[in-house]
Design a protein around this motif. Sequence first.
Motif: not given
Length: 385
Positions: A84-87, A95-96, A156-158, A190-192
């Motif tokens: 998990i990368s966070r920002n 934020d992840r 979590i964003a993918l 959430m997926i892009v």
Amino acid sequence: MTDLSELRQGAFAPGHSADIADALVANSGLRIDIDRRRGRGAGLNTTGRFEPLARETEDDGWSSLEDLPPFKTEVQIEKPRSIISRNDSPDIPFDRSVNPYRGCEHGCIYCFARPTHAYMGLSPGLDFEAKLFAKPDAPRLLERELAKPGYKVRPIALGTNTDPYQPIEKEWRIMRQILEVLQACNHPVMIVTKSAMVMRDIDILADMAEKGLAKVGLSVTTLDRKLARLMEPRASTPGKRLEAIKALSEAGIPTTVMMAPVIPALNDHEIERVLDSGKAAGAEFASYVLLRLPLEVSPLFRDWLLRNYPDRYRHVMSLVRSMRGGRDYDAEFGKRMKGAGPYAWQIGRRFELAAKRLELNLTKRPLNGDLFVPPLGLGVQLSLL
């Protein structure tokens, strides 16, 4: 070999001279032969910015370059300690994130993630498209991190760095396993993506969406198949992406049509058509991002533009720089996604009017974090109680 200080001063420094940078990419001697890079987006494979020396291919007069093999996709296994990368960036809605792959075979010439390949000692050019890294331990690591005491649930964003549904996912299926972990513990996602392969996982996503746990954004950069093939050579065709939006929305999955990036004088005239098509396919939401040219992406994109649209080169870059304070890119939060100036304002206003006319973005669909149940399984330490 060339000292990279000259390249840094020309192509990469924020206030570089346009003439120096343009001369750099115009030097055809830096380009890789078309037969070696057929089906790829980038025409260059320049050394990454962290390397002390730059290496260039030079024919020794004995036709030595004719024997060089074409760039083939190679996949190495990467074993990260966490997944998990966070920002804390104020201009993005998460934020992840989790990235099952490093590098992307789609080969989109404008991809803002290209510079990350320099951290691996590889080129953000053709290496980014051909030398990929897979993280097969990602599902197990994710399960372990979600089970940590005190973990606080947020979506979590993918697909935020490289596309999780790029061609190698057919074989590796890491994205599918990640979704299975998230589904099992009711974690929002959430997926892009710009790949129709997302339809493979409709069974999982539809189940999650019914609980308010999933939404998907499909990037539709253009409806022009020729431009798409030149700009995104191994991504799904525009028609396939619209087909994916239709299939997802019919399955009850909240779907966004994303025009990313908007490139002035190249695809910006399609804003209304892309949103029209997305709405007709069933999208509820829409978004856009202005072309971003950080670090090595700038010379790569400009070389591509010179090769494919030489008559538009100066016009496109002039408009880009007019929206970026006279530079190829401005990374300031709040400006990097939308730009600034009259032309950027015009693009934003056109998008807003088209979205309003089509009744997109009328509601919000916040993802539900109340159903989360920490996972118990492989790699998770069980309670002693």
